[in-house]
Design an enzyme around this catalytic site. Structure first.
Site, PDB file in Angstrom:
ATOM      1  N   LYS A   1      48.571  43.576  50.200  1.00 29.08           N
ATOM      2  CA  LYS A   1      48.438  43.769  48.757  1.00 29.08           C
ATOM      3  C   LYS A   1      47.008  43.534  48.287  1.00 29.08           C
ATOM      4  CE  LYS A   1      49.551  39.018  47.517  1.00 29.08           C
ATOM      5  NZ  LYS A   1      50.327  38.112  46.674  1.00 29.08           N
ATOM      6  N   THR A   2      46.313  42.535  48.876  1.00 32.08           N
ATOM      7  CA  THR A   2      44.941  42.250  48.451  1.00 32.08           C
ATOM      8  C   THR A   2      44.032  43.432  48.759  1.00 32.08           C
ATOM      9  OG1 THR A   2      45.281  39.886  48.823  1.00 32.08           O
ATOM     10  CG2 THR A   2      43.017  40.645  48.641  1.00 32.08           C
TER      11      THR A   2
ATOM     12  N   ASP B   1      48.428  39.554  39.942  1.00 28.28           N
ATOM     13  CA  ASP B   1      48.987  39.239  41.252  1.00 28.28           C
ATOM     14  C   ASP B   1      50.051  38.149  41.113  1.00 28.28           C
ATOM     15  OD1 ASP B   1      49.341  39.275  43.969  1.00 28.28           O
ATOM     16  OD2 ASP B   1      47.574  38.056  44.425  1.00 28.28           O
ATOM     17  N   GLU B   2      50.965  38.066  42.076  1.00 30.78           N
ATOM     18  CA  GLU B   2      52.013  37.032  42.102  1.00 30.78           C
ATOM     19  C   GLU B   2      52.752  36.955  40.758  1.00 30.78           C
ATOM     20  OE1 GLU B   2      52.773  35.675  44.810  1.00 30.78           O
ATOM     21  OE2 GLU B   2      51.019  35.732  46.106  1.00 30.78           O
TER      22      GLU B   2
ATOM     23  N   GLN C   1      59.440  35.783  47.438  1.00 29.85           N
ATOM     24  CA  GLN C   1      58.521  34.657  47.541  1.00 29.85           C
ATOM     25  C   GLN C   1      58.431  33.876  46.221  1.00 29.85           C
ATOM     26  OE1 GLN C   1      54.989  35.150  50.226  1.00 29.85           O
ATOM     27  NE2 GLN C   1      55.333  37.319  49.850  1.00 29.85           N
TER      28      GLN C   1
ATOM     29  N   ARG D   1      54.690  33.143  57.382  1.00 29.87           N
ATOM     30  CA  ARG D   1      53.321  32.631  57.566  1.00 29.87           C
ATOM     31  C   ARG D   1      52.844  32.893  58.998  1.00 29.87           C
ATOM     32  NH1 ARG D   1      52.194  33.587  53.296  1.00 29.87           N
ATOM     33  NH2 ARG D   1      54.311  34.421  53.256  1.00 29.87           N
TER      34      ARG D   1
END
Length: 759
Positions: free
Chosen positions: A28-29, A229-230, A260, A622
């Site tokens: 996504k980044t 974001d998020e 998440q 992770r």
């Protein structure tokens, strides 16, 4: 990075509301930063019209650097020196920046937010100090009955829900909330009088400004293109600010992953996605489902677990990465063994399945390892296991177990009880809890100690001869001395685990350390102190003073080892909540037991259980190359073994993705001390630590203890003890025995080192 078709679709959709459903590790980044580059380079959009918001300073810094690299410019150090560069930062940093601009250009009376441009921001300690003053001095209430931290928690929740002080009256349904309402009103007045804000006010006051039409119009024109974001972690004020800014041009792109969403306890509201889709029914929805981080095996398991949740937007992660190793599942007999196996695995730096193979250099390092746990209290066993292997580590966003104040205070008492000449710890405990023995009194004692070359106990025994001390200080020191001598006497009667409990009781330490804390904080402190007792209880069954000295030697070894290695390479330990923005080559997820993970607080609560499952999803994703999970069949908690069933999450995963190693039938405690080779005839698996375990364990000089052969003892055997006399073993679990003595009822003892003999 070459974008995939879905990422390209998200990158190219500029003049339209956009919802990016981004799975873990889906790039996504990279998508957002290339989107910015496309907007500036191809669409000729001014960088100053672009606003990018994220949740952590680290993520904001990474975004600035990536955008700068794409644009072939130098990344600005911060938003105040950004020039013609997009505004990139966290919610709070950006809103402070905007507030300062607003206050610079508008008069306070135009804003009606009781704030001037030279405002200050109260940190948590400032906030609590003000609240304590209001509770004690203005409302004349008992601070213990109405702790400032608890009141602060309610006020913060109110602000995050956009409930003002005056509106909070409608929330009052108890005596506590009545007090919160009164404190809230006075607190807001205090903030206004001092031109101050707390952390929550940054959002609330920015929103108040955005609700003023002429200010909103300015910022709608200034930031025509917004990327958030998020988005699943936004609360009510954050959501509303973004909604207002995007209202005019509707060029809003949000990145969302309901899988998440793990911060409901901070005010994050998953229903914001429902509101987004109501606000923008025509929004383009793009799902980023290709994972670039993890192996196929890890992704398969993550999909299987999160699929059990009924809420959220369904998506299916996939990857072109290698299949990778199976998930390695360690089932240990107890938490000490669980931690020891993890430490050994990290030291060997190779999968469990290869421990018998010839070791080869694989260019891995300690920093490739990330250990995750559900609660901070779980770190203690893991830390000790790493220390005993001389493995450097760092606990992120949390204190090391033996560095926590409650642990250092209790150990301080034990050390001065053991050795009255310990000046450092005597100074630590003489005024803990507060006895109004101030720094001046300590200075006088130090002067006498140095002049007459005597220790603190000798000084205190002759306290009446120190005329410089004020009567009140002398009285307090005598009170401490009475407590101290009583505890020294108790140390001859009580084993160290019982002595710690006695200290807590006599000095009312729990009341002191928990004063003003929320219920969760109190529980965390008490869990840590109970864990210290758990550690000490392995010395039950030894003579009391011996148990004290042996325990202190063990702790001294651990804490000293912690400071020896200053290399940059270290293993990282943290709670799963704090790991969300990280990834690592090898990840260990520990404590997969019901009541630990998922937490006992989720019992009977569907929404809470689903958040626990999302937390599991975060933990698993992770990992890049290798994922290890572990559980203990028995966890030693507060003097006793607690049997927790296997985590229900283990039943939700494909069996073909896991390789399980149940070492319960093989492991003996002597193996952990001296090394051996163990094998299972059932599955052909061998687990060999060999002599490397003992050679890496530092040698110590200890007072000789019993070294019984545990295999000679069994349930219902008769035994004798030099202190408790005759008894019968009513329970024997590995080394831990419960013995019913004729003179002392039932005692728990480590039968290997306890001075018992079979009759």
């Amino acid at each position: 990075m070459q974008l995939n078709p879905k990422q390209e679709e998200a990158k190219n959709k500029i003049d339209w509301p956009l919802l990016i459903i981004a799975g873990a590790g889906s790039g996504k980044t990279a998508t957002l930063t290339q989107r910015v580059n496309y907007m500036i380079s191809e669409k000729n959009i001014s960088p100053s019209n672009i606003l990018m918001v994220t949740f952590t300073n680290k993520a904001a810094r990474e975004m600035r650097e990536r955008v700068a690299a794409r644009l072939w410019v130098e990344a600005p150090r911060g938003m105040y020196q950004r020039g013609n560069f997009p505004l990139v930062g966290t919610f709070h940093s950006i809103w402070i920046y905007i507030l300062k601009e607003v206050l610079k250009n508008f008069l306070p009376e135009e804003l009606n937010i009781w704030l001037k441009k030279d405002f200050v921001i109260y940190d948590e300690s400032d906030k609590l100090s003000v609240l304590k003053g209001i509770i004690k001095n203005e409302l004349l209430l008992d601070e213990k009955e109405y702790p400032a931290r608890q009141v602060a928690f309610y006020i913060s929740n109110a602000k995050n829900a956009l409930v003002s002080a005056r509106s909070y009256e409608a929330e009052v349904d108890s005596a506590l909330k009545e007090v919160v309402y009164k404190v809230y009103l006075k607190y807001e007045q205090n903030l206004a009088n001092n031109n101050a804000m707390d952390f929550d006010d940054i959002l609330v006051k920015t929103l108040a400004c955005m609700r003023i039409p002429k200010i909103l119009d300015i910022y709608q024109e200034k930031y025509k293109y917004l990327m958030i974001d998020e988005y699943q972690d936004t609360n009510a004020p954050q959501y509303e600010i973004v909604r207002l800014l995007a209202l005019k041009y509707r060029n809003l792109a949000v990145v969302w992953d309901d899988a998440q969403s793990i911060y409901s306890w901070r005010g994050a509201d998953m229903s914001n996605i429902i509101n987004f889709r109501k606000d923008y029914p025509d929004a383009l929805i793009v799902k980023l489902e290709q994972n670039y981080r993890s192996t196929k095996t890890i992704i398969a398991w993550a999909n299987a677990v999160i699929a059990k949740n009924n809420s959220g937007i369904k998506k299916e992660l996939w990857t072109d990465n290698a299949l990778g190793n199976k998930i390695q599942y360690i089932v240990a007999p107890d938490d000490k063994t669980e931690a020891s196996i993890i430490a050994k695995n990290i030291q060997d730096n190779t999968p469990l399945t290869k421990l018998l193979d010839s070791w080869e250099e694989n260019n891995s390092s300690y920093s490739d390892n990330l250990i995750l746990y559900r609660t901070n209290a779980q770190s203690r066993q893991l830390e000790e296991a790493l220390m005993m292997k001389w493995i450097p580590y760092r606990v992120v966003w949390g204190q090391k177990f033996y560095d926590r104040k409650e642990i250092k205070d209790l150990l301080g008492y034990l050390r001065v009880i053991h050795n009255g000449n310990d000046v450092v710890n005597m100074k630590r405990v003489i005024n803990t809890p507060s006895r109004k023995i101030g720094a001046k009194s300590i200075e006088i004692l130090d002067r006498y100690k140095d002049s007459f070359e005597v220790n603190y106990p000798s000084l205190i025994e002759n306290i009446d001869e120190i005329e410089e001390l004020k009567p009140a200080a002398r009285k307090s020191i005598i009170e401490f001395w009475n407590i101290y001598t009583g505890l020294v006497h108790a140390s001859t009667q009580l084993v160290v685990s019982e002595l710690i409990l006695k200290i807590r009781e006599v000095i009312k330490y729990d009341d002191y350390i928990c004063d003003g804390l929320s219920e969760d904080e109190k529980n965390a402190k008490k869990e840590n102190m109970d864990e210290l007792i758990t550690v000490a209880s392995q010395y039950n069954g030894i003579e009391p003073r011996d148990s004290l000295s042996q325990f202190l030697e063990e702790v001294a070894l651990i804490t000293d080892m912690d400071t020896k290695d200053e290399r940059e390479e270290y293993v990282t330990l943290m709670t799963i909540h704090t790991s969300k923005w990280l990834e690592e080559k090898r990840v260990f997820v520990t404590g997969l037991e019901d009541s630990i993970f998922p937490s006992f607080r989720s019992t009977g609560d569907v929404a809470a259980l689903e958040e626990e499952r999302r937390l599991m999803y975060v933990a698993m994703t992770r990992a890049r190359d290798e994922l290890f999970i572990s559980r203990a069949k028995e966890r030693f908690v507060f003097w006793d073994y607690k049997n927790n069933p296997e985590s229900r999450f283990m039943k939700e995963i494909p069996a073909d993705t896991i390789e399980e190693y149940d070492v319960s039938d093989f492991v003996k405690s002597s193996w952990f001390s001296f090394g051996s080779s163990l094998s299972s005839p059932d599955n052909g698996w061998s687990f060999s630590f060999g002599s490397s375990w003992s050679s890496s364990t530092p040698t110590r000089t200890v007072k000789p203890l019993a070294n019984n052969d545990v295999s000679e003892f069994g349930r219902w055997n008769k035994v004798s003890h030099p202190k408790f006399g005759w008894g019968i073993i009513t329970s024997l679990n590995w080394e831990l025995a419960e013995i019913a003595f004729t003179s002392a009822w039932i005692k728990k003892m480590n039968i290997r080192i306890a001075p018992v003999r079979k009759v």
